[in-house]
Design an enzyme around this catalytic site. Structure first.
Site, PDB file in Angstrom:
ATOM      1  N   HIS A  68     -47.557 -19.909 -49.112  1.00 26.00           N
ATOM      2  CA  HIS A  68     -48.227 -20.760 -49.778  1.00 26.00           C
ATOM      3  C   HIS A  68     -47.242 -21.695 -50.592  1.00 26.00           C
ATOM      4  CE1 HIS A  68     -52.110 -20.669 -47.608  1.00 26.00           C
ATOM      5  NE2 HIS A  68     -52.187 -19.380 -48.084  1.00 26.00           N
ATOM      6  N   HIS A  77     -47.915 -13.432 -48.257  1.00 29.36           N
ATOM      7  CA  HIS A  77     -48.805 -14.509 -47.863  1.00 29.36           C
ATOM      8  C   HIS A  77     -48.920 -15.566 -48.855  1.00 29.36           C
ATOM      9  CE1 HIS A  77     -52.340 -15.932 -45.281  1.00 29.36           C
ATOM     10  NE2 HIS A  77     -52.474 -16.230 -46.443  1.00 29.36           N
ATOM     11  N   GLU A  78     -49.238 -14.979 -49.965  1.00 31.83           N
ATOM     12  CA  GLU A  78     -49.486 -16.023 -51.042  1.00 31.83           C
ATOM     13  C   GLU A  78     -48.169 -16.821 -51.389  1.00 31.83           C
ATOM     14  OE1 GLU A  78     -52.586 -16.876 -51.528  1.00 31.83           O
ATOM     15  OE2 GLU A  78     -53.382 -15.169 -50.750  1.00 31.83           O
ATOM     16  N   CYS A 129     -56.966 -16.117 -43.711  1.00 29.97           N
ATOM     17  CA  CYS A 129     -56.556 -17.181 -44.895  1.00 29.97           C
ATOM     18  C   CYS A 129     -57.821 -17.948 -45.255  1.00 29.97           C
ATOM     19  CB  CYS A 129     -55.362 -18.079 -44.578  1.00 29.97           C
ATOM     20  SG  CYS A 129     -54.719 -19.093 -45.720  1.00 29.97           S
TER      21      CYS A 129
END
Length: 171
Positions: free
Chosen positions: A145, A141-142, A99
């Site tokens: 966030h 993954h994004e 990351c």
């Protein structure tokens, strides 16, 4: 313009981002351009707005070839606002993740192997795609966030978590 990427420990990475409400605006297009420039300068494969201290449900991702993930197939360059994700099966797949907000570290993380994701392009055009493998991993993954989550919270085996230049764990 290349923006500063905030790092783990900054509480702004732990907030749930609000939806984008200015689709089609010059301001949003400029932000997306900055995000792609920042992602590319950092040699990343994805970047979420909260990583540059912008509290919005917005992500960019994609690449032809990745220096950090040389075995990964190309992923279409995409800017996506107000993202929704739906797993298309219960099948999970382990894979390495790093990351830009946690520089130098990696871990093996389980993710859904196949997903459907949807949202809006910066101009307001709806986007809906199915993705699998690394493409699905990047989007998940994004998305994390956008909901205030960082990948270390998904680690199942801490033997796989460490500095990139030291790790010797094989999948």
């Amino acid at each position: 313009m290349i923006r500063e990427i905030i790092r783990m420990g900054d509480k702004r990475l732990l907030r749930v981002a609000p939806p984008v409400t200015n689709l089609g605006s010059d301001e949003l297009h400029a932000l997306v351009a900055d995000m792609f420039e920042t992602m590319d300068a950092a040699r990343g494969v994805g970047l979420a707005a909260p990583q540059i201290a912008v509290d919005l449900q917005l992500m960019v991702f994609g690449f032809e070839a990745s220096e950090r993930y040389p075995e990964a197939p190309a992923v279409p360059r995409t800017a996506l606002a107000n993202v929704q994700i739906e797993p298309l099966s219960d099948e999970m797949e382990n894979g390495w993740e790093g990351c830009l907000s946690i520089p130098g570290l990696r871990a093996v993380i389980p993710r859904h192997r196949v997903i459907r994701y949807s949202g809006f392009a910066p101009d307001g055009t709806p986007i809906e795609r199915e993705a699998e493998g690394f493409h699905a991993r990047v989007v998940q993954h994004e998305y994390d966030h956008l909901v205030g989550r960082l990948y270390p919270s998904r680690i199942e085996n801490f033997d796989t978590f460490g500095f990139e230049d030291v790790l010797s764990y094989d999948l």
